[in-house]
Design an enzyme around this catalytic site. Structure first.
Site, PDB file in Angstrom:
ATOM      1  N   LYS A  50       0.839  -1.212   0.000  1.00 27.67           N
ATOM      2  CA  LYS A  50       0.000   0.000   0.000  1.00 27.67           C
ATOM      3  C   LYS A  50       0.867   1.252   0.000  1.00 27.67           C
ATOM      4  O   LYS A  50       0.626   2.181  -0.783  1.00 27.67           O
ATOM      5  CB  LYS A  50      -0.931  -0.043   1.212  1.00 27.67           C
ATOM      6  CG  LYS A  50      -1.869   1.137   1.325  1.00 27.67           C
ATOM      7  CD  LYS A  50      -3.149   0.756   2.047  1.00 27.67           C
ATOM      8  CE  LYS A  50      -2.948   0.507   3.529  1.00 27.67           C
ATOM      9  NZ  LYS A  50      -2.702   1.741   4.304  1.00 27.67           N
ATOM     10  N   SER A  51       1.867   1.291   0.856  1.00 29.72           N
ATOM     11  CA  SER A  51       2.726   2.490   0.938  1.00 29.72           C
ATOM     12  C   SER A  51       3.404   2.756  -0.396  1.00 29.72           C
ATOM     13  O   SER A  51       3.475   3.891  -0.873  1.00 29.72           O
ATOM     14  CB  SER A  51       3.806   2.284   2.001  1.00 29.72           C
ATOM     15  OG  SER A  51       3.237   2.198   3.268  1.00 29.72           O
TER      16      SER A  51
ATOM     17  N   ARG B 107      -8.941  11.867  12.427  1.00 28.92           N
ATOM     18  CA  ARG B 107      -7.507  11.637  12.683  1.00 28.92           C
ATOM     19  C   ARG B 107      -6.711  12.942  12.647  1.00 28.92           C
ATOM     20  O   ARG B 107      -7.064  13.887  11.945  1.00 28.92           O
ATOM     21  CB  ARG B 107      -6.965  10.617  11.664  1.00 28.92           C
ATOM     22  CG  ARG B 107      -7.634   9.268  11.834  1.00 28.92           C
ATOM     23  CD  ARG B 107      -7.160   8.261  10.847  1.00 28.92           C
ATOM     24  NE  ARG B 107      -5.754   7.949  11.010  1.00 28.92           N
ATOM     25  CZ  ARG B 107      -5.066   7.170  10.181  1.00 28.92           C
ATOM     26  NH1 ARG B 107      -5.663   6.649   9.130  1.00 28.92           N
ATOM     27  NH2 ARG B 107      -3.803   6.915  10.399  1.00 28.92           N
TER      28      ARG B 107
ATOM     29  N   LYS C 294      -4.680   5.597  14.635  1.00 27.52           N
ATOM     30  CA  LYS C 294      -4.754   4.928  13.328  1.00 27.52           C
ATOM     31  C   LYS C 294      -6.210   4.968  12.837  1.00 27.52           C
ATOM     32  O   LYS C 294      -6.983   5.784  13.297  1.00 27.52           O
ATOM     33  CB  LYS C 294      -4.201   3.506  13.443  1.00 27.52           C
ATOM     34  CG  LYS C 294      -2.698   3.473  13.741  1.00 27.52           C
ATOM     35  CD  LYS C 294      -1.921   4.080  12.602  1.00 27.52           C
ATOM     36  CE  LYS C 294      -0.438   4.148  12.878  1.00 27.52           C
ATOM     37  NZ  LYS C 294       0.274   4.911  11.847  1.00 27.52           N
TER      38      LYS C 294
ATOM     39  N   GLY D  98      -5.154   7.679   5.595  1.00 28.50           N
ATOM     40  CA  GLY D  98      -4.283   8.681   6.209  1.00 28.50           C
ATOM     41  C   GLY D  98      -3.058   8.958   5.355  1.00 28.50           C
ATOM     42  O   GLY D  98      -2.588  10.099   5.258  1.00 28.50           O
TER      43      GLY D  98
ATOM     44  N   ASP E 203       1.691  -1.230  11.894  1.00 25.89           N
ATOM     45  CA  ASP E 203       0.369  -1.692  11.454  1.00 25.89           C
ATOM     46  C   ASP E 203       0.100  -3.154  11.837  1.00 25.89           C
ATOM     47  O   ASP E 203      -0.989  -3.665  11.564  1.00 25.89           O
ATOM     48  CB  ASP E 203       0.249  -1.544   9.928  1.00 25.89           C
ATOM     49  CG  ASP E 203       0.233  -0.075   9.508  1.00 25.89           C
ATOM     50  OD1 ASP E 203      -0.182   0.773  10.310  1.00 25.89           O
ATOM     51  OD2 ASP E 203       0.645   0.210   8.360  1.00 25.89           O
TER      52      ASP E 203
ATOM     53  N   SER F  48       6.799   9.162  12.444  1.00 31.75           N
ATOM     54  CA  SER F  48       5.772   8.988  11.413  1.00 31.75           C
ATOM     55  C   SER F  48       6.354   9.181  10.024  1.00 31.75           C
ATOM     56  O   SER F  48       6.808  10.270   9.666  1.00 31.75           O
ATOM     57  CB  SER F  48       4.622   9.985  11.639  1.00 31.75           C
ATOM     58  OG  SER F  48       3.803  10.034  10.488  1.00 31.75           O
TER      59      SER F  48
ATOM     60  N   ARG G 226      -7.688  -3.410   9.478  1.00 36.55           N
ATOM     61  CA  ARG G 226      -6.757  -4.339  10.142  1.00 36.55           C
ATOM     62  C   ARG G 226      -7.362  -4.963  11.409  1.00 36.55           C
ATOM     63  O   ARG G 226      -6.999  -6.068  11.781  1.00 36.55           O
ATOM     64  CB  ARG G 226      -5.435  -3.653  10.441  1.00 36.55           C
ATOM     65  CG  ARG G 226      -4.711  -3.203   9.175  1.00 36.55           C
ATOM     66  CD  ARG G 226      -3.251  -2.938   9.385  1.00 36.55           C
ATOM     67  NE  ARG G 226      -2.748  -2.017   8.384  1.00 36.55           N
ATOM     68  CZ  ARG G 226      -2.415  -2.347   7.127  1.00 36.55           C
ATOM     69  NH1 ARG G 226      -2.523  -3.600   6.731  1.00 36.55           N
ATOM     70  NH2 ARG G 226      -1.982  -1.434   6.285  1.00 36.55           N
TER      71      ARG G 226
HETATM   72  C1  S3P Z   1       2.467   4.715   6.227  1.00 36.42           C
HETATM   73  C2  S3P Z   1       3.012   5.047   7.432  1.00 36.42           C
HETATM   74  C3  S3P Z   1       2.467   4.593   8.715  1.00 36.42           C
HETATM   75  C4  S3P Z   1       1.474   3.431   8.575  1.00 36.42           C
HETATM   76  C5  S3P Z   1       0.540   3.641   7.428  1.00 36.42           C
HETATM   77  C6  S3P Z   1       1.294   3.823   6.115  1.00 36.42           C
HETATM   78  C7  S3P Z   1       3.088   5.245   4.989  1.00 36.42           C
HETATM   79  O1  S3P Z   1       1.805   5.676   9.333  1.00 36.42           O
HETATM   80  O2  S3P Z   1       0.742   3.259   9.756  1.00 36.42           O
HETATM   81  O3  S3P Z   1      -0.338   2.527   7.288  1.00 36.42           O
HETATM   82  O4  S3P Z   1       2.773   4.758   3.892  1.00 36.42           O
HETATM   83  O5  S3P Z   1       3.913   6.172   5.098  1.00 36.42           O
HETATM   84  P1  S3P Z   1       2.637   6.745  10.215  1.00 36.42           P
HETATM   85  O6  S3P Z   1       3.801   7.126   9.436  1.00 36.42           O
HETATM   86  O7  S3P Z   1       1.705   7.902  10.430  1.00 36.42           O
HETATM   87  O8  S3P Z   1       2.964   6.014  11.479  1.00 36.42           O
END
Ligand code: S3P
Length: 446
Positions: A24-25, A125, A350, A97, A323, A170, A399
């Site tokens: 996903k990221s 959030r 989250k 997010g 996560d 983060s 999740r």
């Molecule tokens: C993510 C970073 C994480 C993670 C999210 C995806 C990203 O959040 O929880 O599911 O893709 O950069 P945080 O960086 O806010 O902890």
């Protein structure tokens, strides 16, 4: 939208070979950076979950093209750094997010005004964590109380480069600042005391940006981007998401006799804290065929069912498995002995308050748990799966839903989740993939 309750009943051994959907990221970033590159970016294995589809729609609204071909490959035509145009509509980020925070950073460095909203979960959030550094750079914001969505960003192409020390570990905040720095003359630096996932840094380099990292005197990491590079369209192979792989991995570990092979799983060391923890718990996981795929390490994971023992998970490990705590908690509930997870404050912000939701759901399933004042979670395993036989609330959190369905593959009585709809945000095809391995997950009348 109508809730879709799902029920998971005790399964036999899980067997088979699967590839879980794309990371996903990395998928969000491939679309965003492709939209800023000159020429075509070709993305293989993009996650077509709702979160990422919201990013694709937003990039189109901002002037890029991003389409899936008949060959299932996505092609993105970018507008060049600084070339995004003002969207005619509010940008709806759904449940995501990552989409919201990274895009807010991206548009802050463009001379356009953008409006963002999300669903009921995302609109709760905290966004102040990105608003604060972006205001320091010169962008302006109007948001709801406490820095919540919906919000408006008035961006500029003459932001001031800053050096910003992350107050929370983060990757989303780090990435938002780096992306604002992308169209900012000079060098923008983010300092992180605890290393968070570095997909933005790796992929921006892949597209041709200069991104450097340096250890600071106090042992933190300074990540710097040189503004206004020319990014060039690239080919990207998205690995299978280690955060999604976690669900079939834990389910296989919990069922004696299981043997499951998961192909192409991303093994970026900033993402593998769960796997380190499971190995400490005694899990039988083999990492085969380790290789590099377009700058990201991947491996095939061979997982065999067995017994797990309780462990202490140190707070420093949290960013590399942020996560994965809900599904680790499901594993801990079936392990022999007590598991203590430290430093879980970020779980509270989250898609839901995951610390509260996990504790509540496990308690309903007959597991003894404690949430500490220090945001720790203690799970007392007895060495046998808990009773189950409960309906667990998921609070619009994919999740939480998947973790309790995994627990239900092992419990004496079925575990039901009140709504499986949000699984589509990150893991389309979850139920079929799990059932293909031998799980028994089905719909129930609401
Ligand atoms: C993510 C970073 C994480 C993670 C999210 C995806 C990203 O959040 O929880 O599911 O893709 O950069 P945080 O960086 O806010 O902890």
């Amino acid at each position: 939208m109508q809730a879709k309750p799902l029920r998971s009943s005790s399964a036999g051994a899980l067997t088979g070979t699967v590839r879980v959907p794309g990371d996903k990221s990395i998928s969000h970033r491939a679309l965003m950076f492709g939209a800023l590159a000159i020429g075509e970016t070709v993305v293989h294995g993009l996650l077509e979950g709702e979160d990422v589809l919201h990013t694709a729609a937003a990039m189109r609204a901002l002037g890029a093209s991003a389409e899936r071909g008949a060959d299932n490959v996505w092609r993105v035509r970018g507008v060049g750094v600084g070339g995004l145009k003002e969207a005619a509509q509010v940008l709806d980020m759904g449940n995501s997010g990552t989409a919201a925070r990274l895009l807010v950073g991206l548009v802050a460095g463009h001379p356009i005004t953008s409006f963002f909203t999300g669903d009921a979960s995302l609109n709760k959030r905290p966004m102040a964590r990105v608003i604060t550094p972006l205001e320091q750079m010169g962008a302006s914001f109007v948001s709801r109380a406490g820095g919540r969505l919906p919000l408006a960003v008035i961006g500029r192409d003459d932001l001031v480069p800053v050096t910003y020390r992350l107050p929370v570990p983060s990757a989303q905040v780090k990435s938002a600042v780096l992306l604002a720095g992308l169209n900012t003359a000079g060098v923008t630096t983010v300092i992180e005391a605890e290393p968070t996932r570095d997909h933005s840094e790796l992929m921006l380099r892949h597209f041709g940006a200069t991104v450097t990292t340096k250890e600071t005197e106090d042992g933190a990491l300074a990540v710097s981007i040189t503004g206004q590079p020319e990014l060039t369209g690239r080919e990207i192979f998205v690995p299978a998401d280690p955060s999604s792989a976690a669900f079939p991995v834990v389910a296989a570990l919990l069922r004696p006799g299981s043997e499951v092979l998961l192909r192409d799983v991303g093994m970026n060391p900033r993402r593998t804290g769960l796997y380190d923890t499971l190995l400490e718990m005694g899990a039988d996981i083999g990492f085969e065929n380790r290789r590099d795929q377009a700058g990201e390490p991947v491996a095939d994971l061979r997982v065999k069912g067995g017994t797990l023992k309780g462990v202490v998970v140190p707070a420093e490990r949290a960013p590399s498995m942020i996560d994965e705590y809900p599904v680790l908690a499901a594993a801990a509930a079936c392990a022999q002995g007590t598991t203590v997870m430290l430093g879980l404050k970020e779980l509270r912000v989250k898609e839901s308050d995951r610390l509260a939701m996990v504790a509540e759901g496990l308690t309903k399933c007959g597991v003894k748990v404690e949430v500490g004042a220090d945001d720790s979670l203690t799970v007392h395993g007895t060495g046998a799966p808990p009773q189950g036989g409960a309906t667990v609330a998921t609070a619009m959190d994919h999740r939480i839903a998947m973790s309790f369905l995994v627990l239900g593959t092992a419990t004496a009585e079925p575990v039901q989740v009140d709504d499986g709809t949000f699984i589509e945000t990150s893991f389309p095809g979850f139920v079929d993939l799990m059932n293909g391995l031998g799980a028994k997950i089905g719909t129930v009348a609401p």
